[in-house]
Design a protein around this motif. Structure first.
Motif, PDB file in Angstrom:
ATOM      1  N   ALA A  64       0.844  -1.187   0.000  1.00 28.72           N
ATOM      2  CA  ALA A  64       0.000   0.000   0.000  1.00 28.72           C
ATOM      3  C   ALA A  64       0.880   1.237   0.000  1.00 28.72           C
ATOM      4  CB  ALA A  64      -0.893  -0.008   1.241  1.00 28.72           C
ATOM      5  N   PRO A  65       0.341   2.357  -0.475  1.00 30.50           N
ATOM      6  CA  PRO A  65       1.152   3.561  -0.499  1.00 30.50           C
ATOM      7  C   PRO A  65       1.596   3.969   0.904  1.00 30.50           C
ATOM      8  CG  PRO A  65      -1.130   4.014  -1.147  1.00 30.50           C
ATOM      9  CD  PRO A  65      -0.991   2.541  -1.032  1.00 30.50           C
ATOM     10  N   THR A  66       2.855   4.348   1.022  1.00 33.55           N
ATOM     11  CA  THR A  66       3.388   4.782   2.312  1.00 33.55           C
ATOM     12  C   THR A  66       2.986   6.210   2.629  1.00 33.55           C
ATOM     13  OG1 THR A  66       5.280   3.320   2.033  1.00 33.55           O
ATOM     14  CG2 THR A  66       5.511   5.096   3.633  1.00 33.55           C
ATOM     15  N   PHE A  67       3.065   7.070   1.640  1.00 32.84           N
ATOM     16  CA  PHE A  67       2.797   8.486   1.849  1.00 32.84           C
ATOM     17  C   PHE A  67       1.486   8.842   1.159  1.00 32.84           C
ATOM     18  CE2 PHE A  67       7.392   7.762   1.295  1.00 32.84           C
ATOM     19  CZ  PHE A  67       7.791   7.961   2.605  1.00 32.84           C
ATOM     20  N   PRO A  91      12.247   4.712   8.140  1.00 33.82           N
ATOM     21  CA  PRO A  91      11.828   4.333   6.778  1.00 33.82           C
ATOM     22  C   PRO A  91      11.710   2.828   6.600  1.00 33.82           C
ATOM     23  CG  PRO A  91      14.147   4.851   6.768  1.00 33.82           C
ATOM     24  CD  PRO A  91      13.668   5.115   8.179  1.00 33.82           C
ATOM     25  N   GLY A  92      10.768   2.241   7.290  1.00 36.01           N
ATOM     26  CA  GLY A  92      10.587   0.809   7.174  1.00 36.01           C
ATOM     27  C   GLY A  92       9.163   0.418   7.503  1.00 36.01           C
ATOM     28  N   LEU A 100      10.644  -2.064  11.077  1.00 34.65           N
ATOM     29  CA  LEU A 100      11.865  -2.760  10.670  1.00 34.65           C
ATOM     30  C   LEU A 100      12.728  -1.833   9.829  1.00 34.65           C
ATOM     31  CD1 LEU A 100      10.398  -6.248   9.719  1.00 34.65           C
ATOM     32  CD2 LEU A 100      11.191  -5.412  11.937  1.00 34.65           C
ATOM     33  N   ALA A 101      13.970  -1.666  10.234  1.00 33.51           N
ATOM     34  CA  ALA A 101      14.922  -0.818   9.523  1.00 33.51           C
ATOM     35  C   ALA A 101      16.137  -1.651   9.129  1.00 33.51           C
ATOM     36  CB  ALA A 101      15.353   0.369  10.393  1.00 33.51           C
ATOM     37  N   ARG A 148      10.515   3.182   1.024  1.00 39.70           N
ATOM     38  CA  ARG A 148      10.021   4.115   2.020  1.00 39.70           C
ATOM     39  C   ARG A 148      11.030   5.223   2.325  1.00 39.70           C
ATOM     40  NH1 ARG A 148       5.777   2.139   5.619  1.00 39.70           N
ATOM     41  NH2 ARG A 148       4.839   0.294   4.671  1.00 39.70           N
ATOM     42  N   ALA A 149      12.270   5.003   1.954  1.00 35.69           N
ATOM     43  CA  ALA A 149      13.276   6.044   2.174  1.00 35.69           C
ATOM     44  C   ALA A 149      13.185   7.153   1.132  1.00 35.69           C
ATOM     45  CB  ALA A 149      14.672   5.432   2.163  1.00 35.69           C
ATOM     46  N   ASP A 150      12.395   6.930   0.074  1.00 38.99           N
ATOM     47  CA  ASP A 150      12.205   7.945  -0.969  1.00 38.99           C
ATOM     48  C   ASP A 150      11.100   8.891  -0.518  1.00 38.99           C
ATOM     49  OD1 ASP A 150      12.257   9.381  -3.281  1.00 38.99           O
ATOM     50  OD2 ASP A 150      11.212   7.878  -4.499  1.00 38.99           O
TER      51      ASP A 150
END
Length: 554
Positions: A11-14, A108-109, A158-159, A304-306
Motif C-alpha cells: 500500500a502507499p506509504t505516503f 523508513p521501514g 523494521l529498519a 520508504r526512504a524515498d
C-alpha cells in the motif's frame, strides 16, 4: 492483526492530505499522512534542519479528557528520557496544545505486522535478531519507569540496522482514562499478558509476554492465541496454552518461556538477549548486517526512504481531483464499451487564502497506469448504478466519502446516482440511526480493505474501522465482534442479539451466500452490516454492500 498470506503490491506509504487534515501541527508543516491508529493520525513532517519525523496527533475524544492530558504530559516527559538504539526517539511534543501531539524520528521501514501480512513467517535468524533488538529496546524503556503495555507487530518498525519500537509514549497515558467511555482499549487481545487481560497492574514482565507473542507471530505467521473476537482471544490468553505448532522447533522453548502465565516465571530482557547470543542458529554472532531481513523487506525499506518533498511556498497549488464516471454492467455481463478516459486536470491555480492545506506529494511514475487499471476493475465488477471513482493522487482512496446516495434498486439498466438532496433521511431503528445504507464498495485486491466508518475503500493499515479480505474470507480486527446472520437483511436489533448469543469466528465467502454479517466497532456502539455481492476468483476484486448504524446519543 490481519492474516493475509498472498503477496501483494504494498500500500502507499505516503498518502496525500485531505480536507480533514491540518496544514501544520505545533509549527510543523505536514506533507503526507502515514497512517491512522487507535490513538490518532500520524503524519510525515520535517524538523527545521530537514530531518524527517513521524508526527502523531491524538484523537479529539482523548484530547478532551483532562486525566488523559495530565498523564500524557507525564509520559512524554518520561519518553524524552528514553535513548535506546532500538526505539524511535521522541524529538518534540505538544502535550499542552489544544490537540496533543508527539513527534518521533521517522523510521523508513514497514511494521512487522505489514511484513508478516504480506510475506508470511520470517526466517529463524531474523526472528532471533528481532527478539534481541526489541529486548534491548525494552531495557531502555523500563529503565525510566515506563511499561509499553501495547507491544505488538504493528508497533515494531523494521529498519536496515534493526527494529524500532514505537508508541511507548501514549499507551500508558490512554490507560489512565475511562476507556469504556472513549471506546478504546490499550493492548491488543492476542498480545496482552494474562495479568493485563484481568485488569491487574502492568509490569516489565507484561511487555516480555507481549514480546513472546510477537516472536511467535513473526516466526509462525499467526498469533499464538489465534484470531477472532476479542472475548475469545482474551479467554485463551488467560486460560489456555499458546499454539506454537507453526513456530520452528529451535524457537519454541524461547517463546514458551516468554509466554509463561505467571509474570515471575518469564525471563528478563537481559536474559533474552543472552539466550539469543547463545542460540546455535546465529553461531554466536548477533549482528544486524545487510542480510538480516529477507530481500522483499529490504526492497520495501528502500522504497520508504524515498520521501516526498514539498514544493516551495510560492509554487504551492491545489489541483482538484478528476472524476471518472464509469457506467457499470452486471458482474456477469461483458462490458460493451471501454471506460472513458479520465478528463484532463484543470490548469493549476493558486489556492484561496482560506485553503490552508499543504500541497500534496507529487504523483509517482505509473499513476496513469493505475488509474486505467482501477477503471477496468469498475467495468469488471459492475456495481449497480453508476460507479464513481474519485481518483486523488496515484494511490489515494478518499477518507471522506462525501455526498453519496444509497445504492439504487437492482435493475437491468444502470441509473445515475441520486443527488444529495434526493437522499432519504436516515432512519432510526432500535435506538440506532442509519448513517448510510446499501453503499456498494469494491476492494480491487486483498491489499485494500473496507473502511466502515467512512464508507470507502482504503489501502491496508489506513482504515479507521476496517473489514479486510483474503481471496476466500473476510477479516476483522481482534477488537471487533462479528455475527453471521441467517439472511441478508439483519437490523441493529438482530445484530445485537446475534453478537451476544452467537459470535462468529470465521467469515468465509462460501458461507455468505444469501447472508450478511454484523460487525460491532471497538467502541461497542457502532454497528455495520456487510453483504457479499460478488467475489472474483483468486485475489481478484470483491464487491460488498454496507449499512452503517450509529447508536443514538453516541
Amino acid at each position: 492483526m490481519h492474516d493475509h498470506r498472498a503477496a501483494a503490491a504494498p500500500a502507499p506509504t505516503f498518502r496525500p492530505l485531505t480536507d480533514d487534515d491540518p496544514a501544520e501541527v505545533g509549527g510543523y508543516r505536514l506533507y503526507a499522512r502515514l497512517g491512522v491508529g487507535g490513538m490518532g493520525r500520524v503524519y510525515l513532517s520535517y524538523t527545521r534542519g530537514g530531518r524527517p519525523v513521524a508526527l502523531k496527533v491524538v484523537r479529539p475524544e482523548l484530547a478532551e479528557d483532562p486525566e488523559f492530558r495530565h498523564r500524557f504530559a507525564q509520559e512524554v516527559a518520561s519518553a524524552r528520557l528514553i535513548h535506546g538504539l532500538y526505539t524511535a526517539q521522541v524529538v518534540d511534543a505538544g502535550p499542552d496544545d489544544a490537540t496533543p501531539w508527539l513527534a518521533t524520528a521517522y523510521v523508513p521501514g514497514p511494521s512487522l505486522q505489514q511484513v508478516v501480512h504480506r510475506t508470511g513467517p520470517l526466517p529463524e535468524p531474523t526472528v532471533l535478531l528481532l527478539v534481541a533488538g526489541i529486548a534491548e529496546a525494552l531495557q531502555a524503556i523500563h529503565a525510566v519507569g515506563v511499561v509499553h503495555r501495547d507491544l505488538k507487530p504493528a508497533n515494531v518498525l523494521l529498519a536496515t540496522d534493526g527494529p524500532r519500537v514505537i508508541d511507548f509514549g501514549i499507551a500508558r497515558a490512554a490507560d489512565a482514562v475511562g476507556l469504556t467511555g472513549t471506546g478504546l482499549r490499550i493492548g491488543s487481545p492476542g498480545f496482552m499478558a494474562p495479568e493485563q487481560a484481568l485488569g491487574a497492574p502492568a509490569t516489565p514482565a507484561t511487555d516480555v509476554f507481549a514480546l513472546g507473542a510477537l516472536a511467535a507471530c513473526a516466526a509462525g505467521g499467526t498469533p499464538p492465541f489465534g484470531h477472532g473476537p476479542e472475548s475469545g482471544a482474551l479467554y485463551r490468553v488467560v486460560h489456555e496454552e499458546p499454539d506454537l505448532g507453526a513456530v520452528p522447533p529451535g524457537l519454541v522453548d524461547l517463546v514458551r518461556h516468554c509466554l509463561a502465565k505467571r509474570p515471575e516465571l518469564r525471563p528478563t530482557p537481559a536474559q533474552l538477549i543472552e539466550a539469543v547470543h547463545r542460540h546455535p542458529a546465529l553461531g554466536g554472532g548477533l549482528r544486524f548486517t545487510d542480510g538480516w531481513l529477507p530481500r522483499p523487506v529490504a526492497t520495501e525499506i528502500r522504497r520508504r526512504a524515498d520521501l516526498p518533498q514539498a514544493p516551495a511556498e510560492a509554487r504551492t497549488v491545489h489541483v482538484p481531483a478528476p472524476t471518472l464516471q464509469v457506467p457499470a454492467p452486471s458482474l456477469h455481463e461483458a462490458p460493451t464499451a471501454p471506460a472513458p478516459a479520465a478528463p484532463a486536470p484543470r490548469p493549476e491555480a493558486a489556492p484561496p487564502a482560506a485553503d490552508r492545506r499543504s500541497a500534496r506529494p507529487a504523483a509517482r511514475p505509473g499513476s496513469r497506469r493505475r488509474t486505467a487499471a482501477v477503471a477496468a476493475i469498475a467495468l469488471l465488477l459492475g456495481a449497480v448504478g453508476t460507479y464513481v471513482l474519485l481518483v486523488d493522487g496515484p494511490d489515494d482512496q478518499q477518507d471522506d466519502p462525501g455526498p453519496q446516495a444509497d445504492a439504487p434498486a437492482v435493475s437491468g439498466t444502470p441509473t445515475p446516482s441520486s443527488p444529495a438532496s434526493a437522499r432519504p433521511s436516515p432512519a432510526t431503528v432500535a435506538g440506532y440511526t442509519a448513517v448510510y445504507t446499501g453503499r456498494e464498495l469494491v476492494s480491487p485486491d486483498h491489499s485494500y480493505e473496507f473502511d466502515l466508518k467512512t464508507g470507502t475503500v482504503a489501502a491496508e493499515e489506513t482504515a479507521s474501522w476496517f473489514v479486510g479480505r483474503t481471496a476466500a474470507e473476510f477479516l476483522v480486527a481482534d477488537t471487533n465482534d462479528t455475527y453471521l446472520a441467517p439472511d441478508d437483511r439483519p437490523g441493529p436489533a438482530d445484530c445485537l442479539t446475534g453478537l451476544a448469543d452467537r459470535p462468529a469466528t470465521r467469515l468465509d465467502f462460501a458461507g455468505l451466500q444469501g447472508k450478511a454479517f454484523c460487525v460491532r466497532g471497538q467502541d461497542g456502539r457502532d454497528l455495520a452490516v456487510v453483504r457479499l455481492l460478488a467475489a472474483a476468483p483468486g485475489d481478484g476484486p470483491v464487491r460488498v454492500s454496507v449499512d452503517y448504524y450509529r447508536q443514538d446519543g453516541s
